[in-house]
Design an enzyme around this catalytic site. Structure first.
Site, PDB file in Angstrom:
ATOM      1  CG  ASP A 104      -6.003  -9.832  10.850  1.00  0.00           C
ATOM      2  OD1 ASP A 104      -6.277  -8.913  11.825  1.00  0.00           O
ATOM      3  OD2 ASP A 104      -4.927 -10.078  10.323  1.00  0.00           O
ATOM      4  CD  GLU A 118      -3.248   8.974 -17.016  1.00  0.00           C
ATOM      5  OE1 GLU A 118      -2.373   8.770 -15.937  1.00  0.00           O
ATOM      6  OE2 GLU A 118      -3.320   7.965 -17.646  1.00  0.00           O
TER       7      GLU A 118
END
Ligand code: DGJ
Length: 755
Positions: free
Chosen positions: A548, A628
Site C-alpha cells: 500500500d 537454467e
C-alpha cells in the site's frame, strides 16, 4: 495549476495540470458543496451548479424541506444524523450519546507548500504519518475549517496539489474545542459527490483490486448498482483481500481512453473504500479508516488526524490513471535513497530451503549466485531462537548458533569476502506462544482478557502501541543490524489482527488500538530508517498483504506475492501495476515446478515476468538444472541494461491474459521516449491462428525507432517479420507482428529505441 478563492462568488478552485475541482460555500448557512470535479475548465462562476434556484432548495429558502436538500446536495463533508441519509464522512457522538453533527464553513487559508501529518502515540510522542510531501516547493494547499458549533468540534479539511501532478491530496483533522469528550465513530478522509449527469445515461463501472493469499490484486470490474459497492479491511493491515482503491469509469473506458475518477489512501491499516448510488442515481465515493474496530474518544483540546487520500481524475483510461499514481508516488511519496537507484539483484533462500539451512548452505548458495552476477543474499525466516518451522521463536531475535555458528558476523564476513551483500528477514510485530519473549511477557500480546486469543500461523501480534513493547522490538532489530554488515531488511507480517485488546487503554480509549497499531508500525520503520539511513527496506506481509501507499513512505519496494509462478504473476502484477510503480514491485524468478502451483514454466518466461519488477531469485541455485544456472547471468545483464526503463519509465498495458486468455503484454517507456521495453508472454499456444498484431504505446509519434528482439523467443521467425526502422506513429497504429510461438508459456522481449 494552483488554488484560488474567488471572494465574490465564494468559490474555491483547486486546479492541477488537467483537472479542476470547485468547492462552493452556500449563502446564509455555509454548507460546503463540491460543485465540480473533472477536466480543467475556466474559473467561471459555477454557483449555478449549487442548484439553489431549483428545488429542493437550500434551507435558507425552504427550511420546511431542509431534509430534501441535505439528502441530495453535493456535500463535501457530509455528516450524519441530520437529514443526509447517504454514507457520511463523519459520525461523532457527544457526551450525552447523541450522534448527529453538522459542519459548516468557518474560515480557510491557502498557503504554498504542504504540511506534514502527525499522529500521537499513547505516551505522547508525535509520529509523522505517511503522506505525500513537497520537496521542491511544488505544492499549494487549501485548508478549509468547518465547524459544528453545537458539538464544539472543528474539521480542518486539507487539499493539496503539486504543479507536476494531476492528483489532489485530501486529508481531515478533527479538533475538539469543547469542554467535553466526544467519540469519533467514523471519519472518512475523502468524500466525493458526483451528480448523475456526470455519467450521462449510463451509470459507471466500478473497478477494484481484490484477492487472497497467493492471488493478490486481481482486477474486478462491474457496473455500479444502486446501493453501496464497497471494499474494505478489518484485518489491521490493508490485506490480501482488497486494496484501498476504487475507480469509477465510463463503461467504454479501456487502457488508453475513457474518464476515470479514482481514489486511494496512504494508509496501511483498516480501511473502507466505496461508492453508493442513491435514489436519484447520484454517486457518493468515499475512502477512509474503517469505522469497524475504531472509536476515538477525543478529549477537550485534542485533535485526531485521518490519513491522506489521493484523488485522480483522468480522461486517458487506465494507463493515464496509472501514470498519475506512479508519478505521484515516485515524486512525492517514496523517500528512500534507493528510489532512483538500481537495486541489488538478490537471491532469497525462502523457497530454496525454507527453515532448513545453515551458514554452509547459505554460503554455498551465495557463492554459486555470485558467479552468476547476483549481488546480495537474503537470509529469510528461521535464523533465530530455535525456529525450525513456523511454530516457535518469533520475538526471540537471538541468532541460532546451531544453524549459524559464529553468528551473523561469520556469515556476513563470509559473504563480504565473496563480494556479496547481506540481507535479513524479520517479523518484528509478532510473538510465538512458544518463545522466551511470550514466556516472560504474555501480556505483551494483543488479546481480550478472558477470551482465548485466535492464533494464526501459530502466532500472536505484539501490542506495539505500548512504548515498552515497541522499544523492545526496536532494540532487537537495531541490535541485530548493528551486529553485522546488513544492507537490506525484509520486514514481514504473517497474520492479521483480531481480539483487539491492550492492557494500556482504559475502556474509553480501547477503540484507539487498531489506528495506533498502524501508527506504531510507522514509528518503528521511521526510527529504523533514521538510525540506518542506507538500509534498503522491503515490506512484506505473507506475500502482498501490506502492499500500500503507506508502506511506500518507508520502503521503496514491497514483496508482491508469495505466488512466484510466472503465469499467476501475470494477473497479480497487472493489478499491482495499475496503482503502484513497477520499481516498487518485488518480483523473483523461482524454481520449476512452482512451490505453490506445481506449474512447470520455462526459465526464460519466469525471467521475463520477474524483470518487470525489482528483480531477484528465490531458488536453490546449487540445485537447479545446469542450463537454467547458465541462463542467470544473461537475465541479470538484462536487469542491468533495462532496469532503468522499468524503474523510471511510464508503464503501458498492451494486453491482459485475464482478457485475452492466450497472451499478455506490457511496455515501459523512458520519459524522454528514447527507449522502451516491450514484454510479450504467450500463455497458451493458439491453434490455427495468424501471427498477432501488437500496437505499441507511449512512443514519440515523430521519432524513428528500431526494434530489437532481446529475449530468447523465436529468433528466426522474428527475423522474418521484423519491420526494420519505423516511426512511432506507425508503431502505435499499425503495430508490429509477433509470431505465434510453439507451445504454452513462451516469451519475447523487445528493446525499442530511437535511431
Ligand atoms: C511470508 C513471505 O511472503 C515469504 O516470502 C517468507 O518470507 C515467509 N513469510 C517466511 O515466513
Amino acid at each position: 495549476m494552483g488554488i484560488y478563492f474567488d471572494e465574490e462568488s465564494r468559490l474555491f478552485f483547486i486546479e492541477t495540470k488537467s483537472t479542476t475541482m470547485c468547492l462552493a460555500v452556500t449563502d446564509t448557512e455555509g454548507f460546503l458543496n463540491n460543485v465540480y470535479y473533472g477536466a480543467k475548465i475556466q474559473r467561471d462562476n459555477l454557483r449555478y451548479l449549487l442548484r439553489t434556484g431549483v428545488g429542493p432548495f437550500v434551507p435558507s429558502v425552504n427550511e420546511r424541506d431542509r431534509g430534501s436538500y441535505l439528502d441530495c446536495a453535493r456535500m463535501e463533508f457530509p455528516s450524519s444524523g441530520v437529514g443526509d441519509y447517504r454514507p457520511s464522512s463523519v459520525t461523532i457522538a457527544d457526551c450525552a450519546g447523541h450522534d448527529s453533527s453538522q459542519f459548516l464553513y468557518e474560515s480557510h487559508r491557502i498557503y504554498k507548500g504542504k504540511e506534514c501529518l502527525y499522529a500521537k502515540l499513547p505516551e505522547g510522542s508525535n509520529v509523522r504519518m505517511p503522506a505525500t510531501f513537497d520537496g521542491e516547493g511544488k505544492a499549494e494547499t487549501l485548508e478549509i475549517t468547518l465547524s459544528d458549533d453545537v458539538l464544539g468540534i472543528k474539521a480542518l479539511l486539507s487539499y493539496s496539489v503539486f504543479d507536476d501532478s494531476d492528483a489532489i491530496l485530501k486529508s481531515v483533522k478533527l479538533v475538539n474545542d469543547s469542554d467535553s469528550t466526544v467519540i469519533i465513530e467514523k471519519l472518512m478522509s475523502s468524500c466525493l459527490d458526483l451528480d448523475k449527469g456526470v455519467w450521462g445515461e449510463q451509470t459507471p463501472d466500478a473497478v477494484t483490486l481484490s484477492g487472497t493469499w497467493a492471488r493478490e490484486r486481481r482486477i474486478d470490474r462491474r457496473p455500479l448498482q444502486r446501493g453501496t459497492t464497497e471494499v474494505y479491511s478489518t484485518r489491521g493491515e490493508t490485506s490480501h483481500q482488497f486494496q484501498p482503491f476504487m475507480a469509477l469509469c465510463d463503461r467504454n473506458t479501456d487502457d488508453a481512453t475513457g474518464r476515470i475518477y479514482a481514489q486511494t489512501l496512504i494508509w496501511s491499516g483498516n480501511f473502507i473504500c466505496g461508492s453508493s448510488m442513491d435514489q436519484f442515481d447520484n454517486i457518493r465515493s468515499y475512502i477512509g479508516i474503517n469505522p469497524e474496530h475504531f472509536k476515538w474518544n477525543l478529549k477537550p483540546g485534542e485533535s485526531f488526524q485521518a490519513p491522506e487520500a489521493v484523488l485522480v481524475y483522468t480522461e486517458d483510461g487506465f494507463d493515464g490513471m496509472s501514470h498519475i499514481f506512479h508519478d505521484l508516488f515516485r515524486d512525492h511519496l517514496i523517500r528512500s535513497p534507493y528510489l532512483h537507484k538500481e537495486r541489488p539483484v538478490l537471491i532469497n533462500n525462502w523457497e530454496a530451503t525454507y527453515f532448513d539451512f545453515n551458514t554452509e548452505k547459505l554460503l554455498s548458495i551465495a557463492s554459486e549466485a555470485k558467479k552468476c552476477g547476483i549481488e546480495m543474499l537474503v537470509m529469510d525466516d528461521g535464523w533465530f531462537g530455535k525456529r525450525s518451522d513456523d511454530n516457535s521463536s518469533l520475538g526471540d531475535w537471538v541468532v541460532n548458533e546451531d544453524k549459524l555458528p559464529g553468528g551473523l558476523k561469520a556469515l556476513s564476513d563470509g559473504l563480504e569476502k565473496m563480494g556479496m551483500k547481506f540481507g535479513i528477514w524479520f517479523e518484528p510485530e509478532m510473538v510465538s506462544p512458544d518463545s522466551d519473549l511470550y514466556l516472560a511477557h504474555p501480556d505483551w500480546a494483543i488479546a481480550v482478557p478472558g477470551r482465548k486469543p485466535c492464533k494464526m500461523r501459530n502466532q500472536y501480534v505484539l501490542d506495539i502501541t505500548r512504548s515498552e513493547v515497541r522499544d523492545h522490538v526496536y532494540k532487537c532489530v537495531s541490535d541485530i543490524l548493528k551486529s553485522a554488515k546488513i544492507s537490506y531488511v525484509k520486514w514481514d507480517m504473517n497474520r492479521q489482527l483480531c481480539d483487539l485488546g491492550s492492557t494500556q487503554f482504559d475502556p474509553e480509549s480501547m477503540g484507539r488500538l487498531s489506528y495506533l497499531y498502524t501508527i506504531s508500525v510507522y514509528d518503528l520503520q521511521g526510527r529504523l530508517l533514521e538510525e540506518f539511513p542506507d538500509l534498503l527496506l522491503e515490506n512484506c506481509s505473507g506475500g502482498g498483504a501490506r502492499y500500500d501507499a503507506g508502506m511506500l513512505f518507508y520502503s521503496p519496494q514491497i514483496w508482491c506475492s508469495d505466488d512466484t509462478d510466472a503465469y499467476e504473476r501475470l494477473s497479480i502484477q497487472a493489478g499491482t501495476e495499475m496503482l503502484y510503480p513497477l520499481s516498487t514491485m518485488g518480483a523473483h524468478v523461482s524454481a520449476s515446478p512452482n512451490h505453490i502451483t506445481g506449474r512447470v514454466m520455462p526459465f526464460d518466461v519466469r525471467g521475463a515476468v520477474a524483470l518487470s519488477g525489482t528483480f531477484g531469485y528465490e531458488l536453490d541455485i546449487t540445485k537447479i538444472p545446469e542450463e537454467e544456472r547458465e541462463a542467470i547471468p544473461g537475465q541479470v545483464e538484462l536487469y542491468h541494461r533495462y532496469g532503468e526503463i522499468v524503474r523510471e519509465g511510464d508503464y503501458f498495458r498492451i494486453a491482459r491474459e485475464a482478457e485475452t486468455v492466450y497472451f499478455d503484454a506490457w511496455m515501459s517507456v523512458l520519459k524522454d521516449k528514447s527507449k522502451a521495453l516491450l514484454t510479450y508472454i504467450q500463455c497458451k499456444a493458439y491453434p490455427n491462428g495468424k501471427a498477432r498484431v501488437i500496437r505499441l504505446k507511449g512512443l514519440d509519434p515523430d521519432s524513428s525507432y528500431e526494434i530489437k528482439l532481446i529475449g530468447t523467443g523465436e529468433k528466426k521467425t522474428w527475423e522474418a517479420i521484423s519491420p526494420g526502422a519505423l516511426s512511432g506513429k506507425t508503431l502505435m497504429n499499425a503495430g508490429i507482428i509477433v509470431p505465434l510461438l510453439p507451445g504454452d508459456y513462451a516469451q519475447m522481449m523487445f528493446e525499442i529505441s530511437t535511431i
